[in-house]
Design a protein around this motif. Structure first.
Motif, PDB file in Angstrom:
ATOM      1  N   GLU A 108       0.808  -1.213   0.000  1.00 61.01           N
ATOM      2  CA  GLU A 108       0.000   0.000   0.000  1.00 61.01           C
ATOM      3  C   GLU A 108       0.845   1.269   0.000  1.00 61.01           C
ATOM      4  OE1 GLU A 108      -3.388   0.298  -0.072  1.00 61.01           O
ATOM      5  OE2 GLU A 108      -3.388  -1.860  -0.471  1.00 61.01           O
ATOM      6  N   LEU A 109       2.162   1.126   0.111  1.00 63.89           N
ATOM      7  CA  LEU A 109       3.010   2.310   0.205  1.00 63.89           C
ATOM      8  C   LEU A 109       3.012   3.116  -1.094  1.00 63.89           C
ATOM      9  CD1 LEU A 109       4.970   3.934   1.915  1.00 63.89           C
ATOM     10  CD2 LEU A 109       6.842   2.493   1.060  1.00 63.89           C
ATOM     11  N   HIS A 110       2.934   2.432  -2.225  1.00 58.21           N
ATOM     12  CA  HIS A 110       2.976   3.120  -3.522  1.00 58.21           C
ATOM     13  C   HIS A 110       1.823   4.097  -3.661  1.00 58.21           C
ATOM     14  CE1 HIS A 110       2.357   3.644  -7.876  1.00 58.21           C
ATOM     15  NE2 HIS A 110       3.676   3.509  -7.970  1.00 58.21           N
ATOM     16  N   SER A 111       0.600   3.667  -3.332  1.00 60.55           N
ATOM     17  CA  SER A 111      -0.563   4.561  -3.469  1.00 60.55           C
ATOM     18  C   SER A 111      -0.479   5.730  -2.484  1.00 60.55           C
ATOM     19  CB  SER A 111      -1.859   3.775  -3.248  1.00 60.55           C
ATOM     20  OG  SER A 111      -1.902   3.232  -1.935  1.00 60.55           O
ATOM     21  N   LYS A 112      -0.006   5.461  -1.258  1.00 59.05           N
ATOM     22  CA  LYS A 112       0.133   6.540  -0.277  1.00 59.05           C
ATOM     23  C   LYS A 112       1.170   7.565  -0.754  1.00 59.05           C
ATOM     24  CE  LYS A 112      -2.679   4.988   2.966  1.00 59.05           C
ATOM     25  NZ  LYS A 112      -3.889   5.726   3.359  1.00 59.05           N
ATOM     26  N   LEU A 113       2.303   7.055  -1.233  1.00 57.02           N
ATOM     27  CA  LEU A 113       3.348   7.961  -1.712  1.00 57.02           C
ATOM     28  C   LEU A 113       2.896   8.734  -2.946  1.00 57.02           C
ATOM     29  CD1 LEU A 113       6.836   6.235  -1.419  1.00 57.02           C
ATOM     30  CD2 LEU A 113       6.007   8.273  -0.259  1.00 57.02           C
ATOM     31  N   LYS A 114       2.119   8.077  -3.807  1.00 50.75           N
ATOM     32  CA  LYS A 114       1.638   8.752  -5.014  1.00 50.75           C
ATOM     33  C   LYS A 114       0.747   9.929  -4.649  1.00 50.75           C
ATOM     34  CE  LYS A 114      -0.561   7.864  -9.474  1.00 50.75           C
ATOM     35  NZ  LYS A 114      -1.215   6.837 -10.337  1.00 50.75           N
ATOM     36  N   ASP A 115      -0.172   9.723  -3.711  1.00 54.45           N
ATOM     37  CA  ASP A 115      -1.034  10.825  -3.257  1.00 54.45           C
ATOM     38  C   ASP A 115      -0.215  11.926  -2.594  1.00 54.45           C
ATOM     39  OD1 ASP A 115      -3.164   9.383  -4.186  1.00 54.45           O
ATOM     40  OD2 ASP A 115      -3.704   8.539  -2.237  1.00 54.45           O
ATOM     41  N   PHE A 116       0.745  11.507  -1.753  1.00 52.88           N
ATOM     42  CA  PHE A 116       1.593  12.496  -1.085  1.00 52.88           C
ATOM     43  C   PHE A 116       2.409  13.291  -2.112  1.00 52.88           C
ATOM     44  CE2 PHE A 116       5.800  13.534   0.713  1.00 52.88           C
ATOM     45  CZ  PHE A 116       5.408  14.380   1.752  1.00 52.88           C
ATOM     46  N   GLY A 117       2.940  12.584  -3.127  1.00 54.10           N
ATOM     47  CA  GLY A 117       3.733  13.254  -4.157  1.00 54.10           C
ATOM     48  C   GLY A 117       2.917  14.254  -4.963  1.00 54.10           C
ATOM     49  N   GLN A 118       1.679  13.916  -5.283  1.00 56.20           N
ATOM     50  CA  GLN A 118       0.836  14.841  -6.048  1.00 56.20           C
ATOM     51  C   GLN A 118       0.518  16.100  -5.234  1.00 56.20           C
ATOM     52  OE1 GLN A 118       0.005  14.652  -9.300  1.00 56.20           O
ATOM     53  NE2 GLN A 118       1.398  12.899  -9.271  1.00 56.20           N
ATOM     54  N   LEU A 119       0.231  15.928  -3.944  1.00 58.94           N
ATOM     55  CA  LEU A 119      -0.001  17.100  -3.091  1.00 58.94           C
ATOM     56  C   LEU A 119       1.280  17.927  -2.946  1.00 58.94           C
ATOM     57  CD1 LEU A 119      -2.198  15.490  -0.272  1.00 58.94           C
ATOM     58  CD2 LEU A 119      -2.941  17.114  -2.013  1.00 58.94           C
TER      59      LEU A 119
END
Length: 738
Positions: free
Chosen positions: A195-206
């Protein structure tokens, strides 16, 4: 002898019979043994094989049941340990046990021919446990990383970004001593669960939307990091006095500051990546985040920062080295923080390729400026004279050299004339463009071409070629754009057609020597003789002439249309016919005067006189043709026709006003016969209309007089028959016209 042979054979026969008897005995024993094996041993062997097969199948079933029970036990143990670890917030252990349970369930589901109803229930239990731990990890993630965004989410305006804050609760309390920091445990557990990829992806977009991209786009925005005992806060402030565009060095410093604080408080966390395919077992969070956002971030840095920093003048290219060094340091800093891989050099490659980008940007700016000039109004003009000095760049002296001596120009005398080595002298204005008016936009366009070529001579070979091609593209664009964009005005307005004619001739005049002037100013690219614009000259001359000739055809058509209302100049004794003819003559003269005014001080004098002469000639030729075609001309008709012709002769030359000074126009008005081919023909017609038969015969002078030079014998005879009655005198006169 026979007895002797018999006595020798008899013992051999007896031994053979004994052997036969022994063989028969052995054969009987073999048959008995075979029968015993088939009846007793084979039966026992079949029973033993059947018992072995049954025992083997039973062993396989027992082994399978044992392995299934073992996997079920492992699944149950893993679920229990997961729940226990989750209660104690040991998220990594809980995630690992959950993955063990998942592996056991997959192993059970992969067994073919062995289905248990319990597997569906186990799958449901696994899903529930997975969602439960993901929920808890999500809550921990939200506690660790808190975004405080403006009410209008999705907006990246300066006002919205200033209101944005990033809170990182990743700083462990000083009195708490844990083997694994909470942030590392949460991140590792998310990595184990995938699940780290999706969390990091959202964090990266913000991070891109509210921090990184605004720092690139808004020069006044400054990051303000604040570290407290249990939280790190990243805020922003806007400077009141800031430049319109930030330099790449300033942008790199701001982005580097953000990554440094993120690396210190969040991204510097080593993680064990699940899976055997990864060559490196451990990876930092910074590397994972870099893989997700670097491509978009680098594109933003290039298009919103580095592009704007590309110099617009070749003299500033040396100063761009500072940008290249800053870009290299920026990439090194990100690689040191493991945000970038060692082989990532997108920004540096772009910055180092400054010559190509400079040429592309310069060409784009030049083409845009040229297009704006081409689509501007044509009627805004400037006057060009042979001795006028326009604001072209001063070209440097080509220097000395053998090749220059070979091409050295003729020596100039003090009075400005060129010495040809004899008593002949050429005017200093020889081969100069005659006085005329051109569009100010075209003058600026030619200046733009000169400045661009001058820029090319100071650039690298690659840039030099691009800029040279760009200048050629300017003129080719003019050839395509101007006639199309201004088509309607060029067709309707004679003055604009004349100005466009001058514009094309002005450009063609400069194209003749434009490439030659820069031949010895560059390195080797433009000096090989290929840098020429001479091939464009015929096209521009043709473009100007075609436009002006099209306008001339329109004007000729209007003249002929007006003369068509003169009722063929017949029956002039009828007052109505005379008025119609008189009106047509005056309309033609009015049209010519109007054209003379709109072309005055616009066209070169020689072009002006030729154009006005051609139009006046059209009118005179039409009048001569119409009158010569009349079959009957009375004395009153002749007088009235003469009066109409006299109007044309008296007022026709007055339309020749090429210059603003009236006294200077008299010269060209007196030279009307030079420009109007039918002028003498028209005057001879006037003489015929007022002459008697003898005078006409004298003007003919046996085909050698002035009348014979303008009219054919048939035309003179036709006029005599129309003007005079059929008498012996007329017959005698007609006989002399041959």
């Amino acid at each position: 002898m026979i007895n002797k042979k018999y006595s020798e054979f008899l013992p051999s026969m007896q031994s053979a019979e004994d052997l036969v008897a022994q063989v028969e005995g052995l054969a009987n024993n073999i048959d008995l043994l075979k029968a015993g094996i088939e009846n007793e041993v084979q039966r026992d062997l079949n029973v033993a094989v059947a018992e072995f097969t049954e025992l083997k199948q039973q062993l396989e079933r027992d082994t399978l049941v044992l392995s299934v029970l073992k996997k079920l036990q492992e699944f149950d143990t893993a679920i229990k340990e997961c729940n226990s670890a989750l209660l104690e917030k040991q998220y990594v252990t809980a995630a690992q046990q959950l993955e063990k349970a998942r592996s056991s369930l997959r192993s059970l589901e992969s067994r073919r021919g062995f289905e248990l109803k319990i597997l569906k229930a186990l799958g449901t239990e696994l899903t529930v446990q997975t969602q439960n731990i993901i929920y808890h990890l999500g809550e921990e993630w939200q506690k660790l990383i808190v975004w405080k965004l403006p009410p209008s989410k999705g907006s990246s305006s300066l006002e919205a970004v200033v209101l944005s804050e990033l809170h990182l609760h990743t700083v462990p309390p000083q009195d708490e001593d844990t083997a694994v920091p909470p942030v590392a445990a949460v991140l590792q557990a998310l990595a184990v669960l995938g699940e780290l990829h999706s969390k990091l992806k959202d964090f990266g977009q913000l991070l891109l939307q509210y921090i990184l991209k605004p720092l690139i786009s808004h020069p006044s925005l400054q990051p303000v990091p604040e570290e407290q005992p249990d939280v790190f806060i990243l805020r922003f402030r806007s400077q009141e006095f800031a430049l319109d565009e930030s330099s790449p060095m300033e942008v790199f410093d701001k982005i580097k500051l953000v990554f440094e604080v993120l690396h210190k408080h969040l991204l510097n966390v080593p993680l064990e990546q699940p899976g055997e395919d990864r060559k490196e077992g451990r990876v930092t969070l910074a590397e994972l985040l870099g893989e997700l956002i670097w491509e978009e971030l680098s594109d933003c840095l290039i298009h919103n920062c580095l592009v704007n920093s590309i110099p617009t003048n070749s003299s500033k290219l040396e100063q761009y080295k500072e940008v290249i060094e800053s870009t290299e340091e920026f990439e090194k800093a990100l690689k040191k923080m493991q945000f970038l891989k060692e082989d990532t050099t997108a920004l540096l490659k772009y910055a180092c390729n400054v010559d190509s980008h400079f040429a592309n940007k310069k060409c784009q700016d030049v083409i845009m400026a040229a297009r704006n000039l081409m689509t501007s109004e044509i009627h805004n003009t400037v006057k060009i004279t042979p001795d006028s000095s326009i604001s072209l760049p001063e070209l440097p002296d080509p220097g000395s050299g053998d090749h220059l001596k070979m091409h050295s120009p003729s020596s100039l005398l003090r009075n400005g004339t060129v010495n040809l080595g004899s008593e002949s002298r050429l005017s200093p204005f020889t081969l100069s463009l005659p006085t005329c008016r051109i569009s100010s936009s075209v003058q600026q366009l030619v200046e733009l071409a000169y400045h661009t070529l001058l820029e090319a001579t100071a650039s690298t070979d690659l840039c030099c070629v691009q800029l040279f091609d760009c200048v050629r593209n300017i003129f080719q664009l003019f050839y395509e754009v101007v006639p199309t964009y201004h088509r309607e005005n060029l067709q309707k307005l004679p003055q604009l057609a004349a100005i466009h004619h001058n514009n094309c001739m002005y450009i063609a005049h400069h194209l003749l020597t434009l490439g030659h002037q820069f031949r010895y100013r560059s390195t080797g690219v433009l000096s090989n003789g290929a840098a020429t614009f001479v091939d464009l000259v015929p096209g521009f001359r043709r473009l100007g002439m075609e436009c002006f000739l099209a306008q001339m055809r329109v004007q000729k058509g209007e003249i002929l249309e007006r003369l068509s209302s003169a009722r063929n100049f017949s029956n002039m004794d009828d007052e109505e016919n005379y008025c119609a003819a008189n009106k047509a003559i005056k309309q033609v003269l009015h049209q010519l005067r109007r054209l003379g005014m709109v072309w005055q001080d616009v066209l070169p004098v020689n072009v002006y006189c030729k154009a006005m002469g051609a139009l006046l000639n059209t009118a005179l030729a039409e009048i001569v043709t119409r009158i010569a075609a009349l079959e009957d001309i009375s004395a009153e008709d002749a007088d009235r026709l003469y009066s109409l012709c006299r109007i044309m002769v008296e007022e026709g030359p007055q339309v020749f006003t090429p210059l603003l000074e009236e006294d200077k126009n008299k010269k060209y008005q007196e030279e009307v016969p030079v420009y109007v081919h039918k002028w003498m023909t028209f005057k001879e017609l006037m003489i015929i209309l007022q002459a008697n038969l003898q005078e006409i015969v004298d003007q003919w002078a046996d085909g050698k007089g002035p009348l014979a030079e303008e009219f054919s014998a048939a035309e003179v005879k036709s006029l005599i028959r129309a003007l005079f009655q059929n008498t012996e005198r007329r017959a005698a006169a007609l006989a002399k016209i041959k």
